[in-house]
Write a protein that holds these residues in place. Structure first.
Motif, PDB file in Angstrom:
ATOM      1  N   LYS A  32      -5.744  -6.979   9.311  1.00 17.54           N
ATOM      2  CA  LYS A  32      -5.144  -5.695   9.313  1.00 17.54           C
ATOM      3  C   LYS A  32      -4.048  -5.263   8.361  1.00 17.54           C
ATOM      4  O   LYS A  32      -3.640  -5.732   7.502  1.00 17.54           O
ATOM      5  N   LYS A  35       1.920  -2.706   8.078  1.00 19.43           N
ATOM      6  CA  LYS A  35       2.651  -1.448   8.682  1.00 19.43           C
ATOM      7  C   LYS A  35       4.112  -1.460   8.330  1.00 19.43           C
ATOM      8  O   LYS A  35       4.639  -0.093   7.932  1.00 19.43           O
ATOM      9  N   GLN A  36       4.705  -2.552   8.111  1.00 22.54           N
ATOM     10  CA  GLN A  36       6.192  -2.633   7.594  1.00 22.54           C
ATOM     11  C   GLN A  36       5.869  -2.893   6.212  1.00 22.54           C
ATOM     12  O   GLN A  36       4.876  -3.544   5.784  1.00 22.54           O
ATOM     13  N   TRP A  37       6.947  -2.512   5.498  1.00 27.17           N
ATOM     14  CA  TRP A  37       7.058  -3.134   4.002  1.00 27.17           C
ATOM     15  C   TRP A  37       7.150  -4.550   3.849  1.00 27.17           C
ATOM     16  O   TRP A  37       6.313  -4.783   2.594  1.00 27.17           O
ATOM     17  N   GLU A  39       5.074  -6.299   5.150  1.00 26.14           N
ATOM     18  CA  GLU A  39       3.721  -6.953   5.581  1.00 26.14           C
ATOM     19  C   GLU A  39       2.799  -6.179   4.180  1.00 26.14           C
ATOM     20  O   GLU A  39       1.631  -6.692   4.150  1.00 26.14           O
ATOM     21  N   PHE A  53       0.005  -1.473   0.843  1.00 31.13           N
ATOM     22  CA  PHE A  53      -0.026  -1.396   2.228  1.00 31.13           C
ATOM     23  C   PHE A  53      -1.423  -1.689   2.667  1.00 31.13           C
ATOM     24  O   PHE A  53      -1.743  -2.303   3.850  1.00 31.13           O
ATOM     25  N   ASP A  55      -3.575   0.400   4.133  1.00 30.82           N
ATOM     26  CA  ASP A  55      -4.123   1.577   5.155  1.00 30.82           C
ATOM     27  C   ASP A  55      -5.598   2.166   4.744  1.00 30.82           C
ATOM     28  O   ASP A  55      -5.450   2.883   3.802  1.00 30.82           O
ATOM     29  N   ASN A 658       9.658  -9.068  11.787  1.00 32.11           N
ATOM     30  CA  ASN A 658      10.251  -7.718  11.794  1.00 32.11           C
ATOM     31  C   ASN A 658      11.168  -7.641  10.575  1.00 32.11           C
ATOM     32  O   ASN A 658      12.077  -8.444  10.206  1.00 32.11           O
TER      33      ASN A 658
END
Length: 820
Positions: A32, A35-37, A39, A53, A55, A658
């Motif tokens: 996937k 979404k977070q920095w 990741e 990222f 996306d 997180n």
């Protein structure tokens, strides 16, 4: 879009592509987007960096440039130091710690500037508006090639995106491709909190200019220029507002160049626009294949020096974040080797010759007000960044730190003069790109005048690995000047007449009963650092045959330093007085510097201190901040307890899902270390610790598999470096060394300490070692006998049987030892 793990795995099987084909030994991979920095996936070349990222519809690359910091050339010395120094010392020696703290904050702590902050250049945004549903999503970071790749299928078309940052060409390279023509349609644009102007210069070039932020009253003065060049095959590019639209392209290569007006810590007179443009102009003449080849050649000559294998297991078939999440309960040896090599990848990517050293976040930062300013914390964190450099065969990556220390020896000379009326140079617990050396934050954190003493250890350490006398000659003035400061600054304490550092502290920890005040005199770590600094400066002078008149001066200092003390709980005391609390689980274990990275404590010459150091670690516990656990891996390895070190690796490889502040450390989904928040030192500390579990070089010999966990039954590691210029490869089976290959780059005696008997290929037998190793690179320091509390209960140090051999070596020759 559905990126559920279970659905993806079913999809992979139904399409005939098994999970085993995803990932691999050198790959972080995910099913996937990030979404977070924490990741996103990091790429860099020591000057430029990006977080990718992945996306599919709204890709973004977060961008950094190593010299883009807030403020500008600046200093933070407090000129009132001479007015308060004597009084502070008086109050400390008489137990009035509160008064000493008040005066320190008034007369020694910086009046205004507490350091500049590393900045976020901004983002390149790629908006694929009409993409449609996504299937077969996959992204990876291949650390063997230093390439981040994203792939997926949409509306029957397979898309692929590749990103790397080139050292030789000094650009970020992005390649967008698809398996059908005319498939690439998107809009591109820059964005930044600090931009002054963002525009499309023409239909193929984006430009963004900006200036750094103002902090602590220092006006932002660092200008940046960012360019993105679009090289397309097929389709059409047009200006769209302040961005570029790409329509119906078959393939697109994007080259990103960023430059600043930074010249050095004193000057901002570089033309950032022409510098940035020159990189683009040179790179755009080369096709993707050439750029990739240049990148791989430059990167892999470093990365491929060391190979490490512990085997594999079915757990390696799953995405990296799941592997971390399940690591404590799954057998996943390949995650350990991946995490180890990821540390080496990060060092290569964030610290290159001629650039800035890796800061608290390496070279990756998405904030203009990052945690602790993402600067250089030199009471452990910056030093830890470079623990793996020499031993994992990355000496070139050490060079930016060596250069920063040289810079600090210049700026720190002014601080020594202004604040303490001393000769030589001094640094406290923080610095930044402007090489500040005054006291930042407040007395309880910043009044630690030992930053120069610790950093200087790296100067000597590099010599021990290389044996390069020309290098030693180049850094000797810095060592000598660091020592000169303490010749003036040390003061006799009133009880024993020992020479002590005052005022100081044991970094960031507060003694029991001190009512929240950290300041003290004669702290254990300070004494250990000074012992090493003065000894190493003396040895350097003797090797270079200079400054013979200084030897008696330095010997006198060494003789008057306080000995280490063992307190009533059987612990190595952190302070000169027995103030330790056995329930203290503070993240810093500063007084264990003498065990690691120092080598003043070992089981043979200092068994009481060895046991007392172990007691400290048992009191402090295991789980802590990420970097603290990284340090403890090294410490337990130096205690020859591989199983406990491995337990710490499991603790560090605990998933922190997180981003942001938290209590317990671990590892983020992208394998960044979680303090939390992100600090890169934990990554480097763990890589160093794993090395220490497999090979040690500080105890008078080359120790083979000194702290091998029971679970690591079989494995191999190649081309690690040791003191004396040896390069060592090890193969082991059933927890025994079966083959050890040693290349001698300097010649001389080679002393091997092995868990099992070995024979030397081509010779009838190996001579058992006796006495002191005649190879001077392996000298063990002779320290004072410790003072032991009558209440202390010490344990006998019991060592497993080891086999120690000596054999002579010649320059350039390779020697193979096999199990007997």
């Amino acid at each position: 879009m559905n990126f559920n793990h279970c659905i993806l795995i079913i999809c992979l099987f139904t399409t005939g592509l098994s999970p085993a084909q995803k990932g691999g030994k050198f790959k972080l991979w995910y099913d996937k987007p990030g979404k977070q920095w924490v990741e996103a996936l990091p790429v860099g070349n020591g000057r430029l960096a990006a977080m990718v990222f992945g996306d599919p519809s709204k890709e973004k690359l977060q961008l950094n440039e190593g010299t883009f910091w807030s403020g500008g050339p600046s200093r933070n010395d407090n000129p009132d130091g001479p007015k308060v120094l004597d009084s502070i010392r008086y109050y400390l020696f008489n137990g009035n710690y509160k008064r000493a703290e008040i005066l320190s904050n008034k007369g020694l702590t910086a009046k205004k500037l507490h350091g500049s902050a590393f900045q976020n250049v901004g983002y390149l945004n790629l908006d694929f508006n009409n993409l449609g549903n996504v299937k077969e999503y996959y992204r990876e970071l291949d650390i063997e090639k230093a390439i981040a790749t994203t792939s997926f299928e949409s509306q029957g078309i397979h898309y692929k995106r590749e990103v790397f940052v080139s050292v030789p060409d000094q650009v970020i390279v992005i390649k967008l491709s698809a398996d059908k023509k005319n498939a690439l349609n998107f809009k591109a644009g820059f964005s930044s909190e600090l931009n002054k102007n963002t525009e499309a210069i023409d239909a193929n070039t984006l430009q963004m200019d900006g200036i750094s932020s103002t902090l602590d009253g220092v006006q932002g003065q660092v200008k940046f220029n960012a360019l993105a060049k679009f090289v397309t095959k097929g389709g059409k590019t047009t200006v769209s507002g302040n961005g570029i639209s790409v329509a119906n392209a078959d393939e697109v290569m994007i080259l990103i160049s960023i430059a600043t007006n930074f010249t050095d810590y004193k000057n901002l007179n570089t033309d950032e626009v022409s510098k940035s443009k020159n990189y683009i102009t040179q790179a755009e003449t080369k096709n993707f294949k050439t750029l990739l080849r240049n990148h791989l050649n430059a990167y892999q000559k470093y990365f491929k020096k060391v190979d490490f294998n512990l085997g594999t297991s079915p757990a390696s078939q799953f995405p990296t974040d799941l592997r971390v999440k399940n690591f404590a309960t799954n057998y996943d040896p390949e995650l350990i080797s991946l995490y180890y090599q990821f540390g080496r990848y990060l060092l290569i990517s964030s610290s290159q010759p001629g650039g800035q050293p890796a800061n608290l976040q390496g070279i990756w930062n998405n904030s203009n007000k990052p945690a602790w300013d993402s600067k250089y914390t030199i009471n452990i964190n910056t030093e830890m960044n470079y623990w793996p450099a020499e031993k994992t065969n990355l000496p070139q990556m050490h060079e930016p730190l060596i250069q920063m220390i040289k810079d600090l020896s210049i700026t720190g000379a002014e601080t020594a003069k202004v604040m303490y009326r001393s000769r030589g140079w001094v640094a406290h617990h923080n610095t930044d790109i402007w090489r500040i050396t005054g006291v930042v934050d407040f007395a309880n954190a910043g009044q630690w005048p030992m930053g120069g003493a610790w950093l200087s250890q790296h100067l000597w350490e590099k010599y021990l690995y290389s044996g390069d006398k020309n290098y030693l000659k180049s850094i000797y003035p810095v060592l000598k000047s660091a020592t000169l400061f303490y010749e003036d600054f040390l003061i006799e304490e009133p009880t024993h007449r020992w020479l002590v550092v005052s005022p100081s502290m044991s970094p960031e920890n507060i003694p029991q009963g001190h009512k929240g005040i950290a300041l003290a005199s004669g702290n254990t770590m300070d004494n250990q650092l000074l012992f090493d600094l003065v000894n190493k400066t003396k040895k350097a002078a003797q090797l270079l045959n200079i400054d013979s008149d200084k030897i008696p001066v330095w010997n006198n200092i060494i003789s008057k330093l306080p000995p280490m003390k063992i307190g009533k709980y059987g612990q190595l005391q952190e302070w000169m007085e027995d103030w330790d609390n056995p329930k203290d689980n503070h993240r810093h274990v500063s007084h264990l510097y003498g065990l690691f990275p120092g080598n003043q404590i070992n089981p043979v010459t200092t068994p009481e201190l060895f046991d007392a150091a172990k007691t400290v670690l048992l009191h402090r516990g295991d789980v802590s901040t990420g970097w603290s656990m990284g340090w403890k891996i090294n410490l337990w390895a130096k205690l020859f307890d591989g199983n406990h070190a491995y337990k710490l690796i499991k603790d560090q490889l605990t998933l922190v899902e997180n981003d942001g502040w938290g209590e317990n450390g671990g590892t983020y989904p992208n394998l960044f270390d979680a303090h939390p928040p992100f600090q890169i030192d934990g990554n480097f500390g763990c890589t160093s610790g794993i090395t220490e579990m497999l090979l040690q070089t500080q105890n008078g010999s080359i120790d083979i598999l000194p702290a091998l966990p029971d679970e690591w039954k079989n494995g191999n590691i190649s081309r690690l470096k040791t003191y004396g210029g040896f390069e060592v490869s090890i193969v082991w089976k059933n927890n025994q060394a079966t083959e050890v290959t040693i290349k001698s780059n300097l010649g001389g005696n080679c002393r091997i300490n092995s868990p099992n008997e070995l024979i030397l290929k081509g010779r009838n037998n190996l001579k058992p070692a006796s006495g002191i190793n005649e190879n001077s690179f392996f000298e063990i320091p002779k320290i004072k006998e410790p003072i032991i509390s009558p209440e202390a209960k010490l344990n006998e140090v019991k060592m497993k049987e080891r086999f120690i051999y000596d054999f002579s070596t010649e320059v350039g020759k390779i020697y193979t030892l096999k199990i007997k």
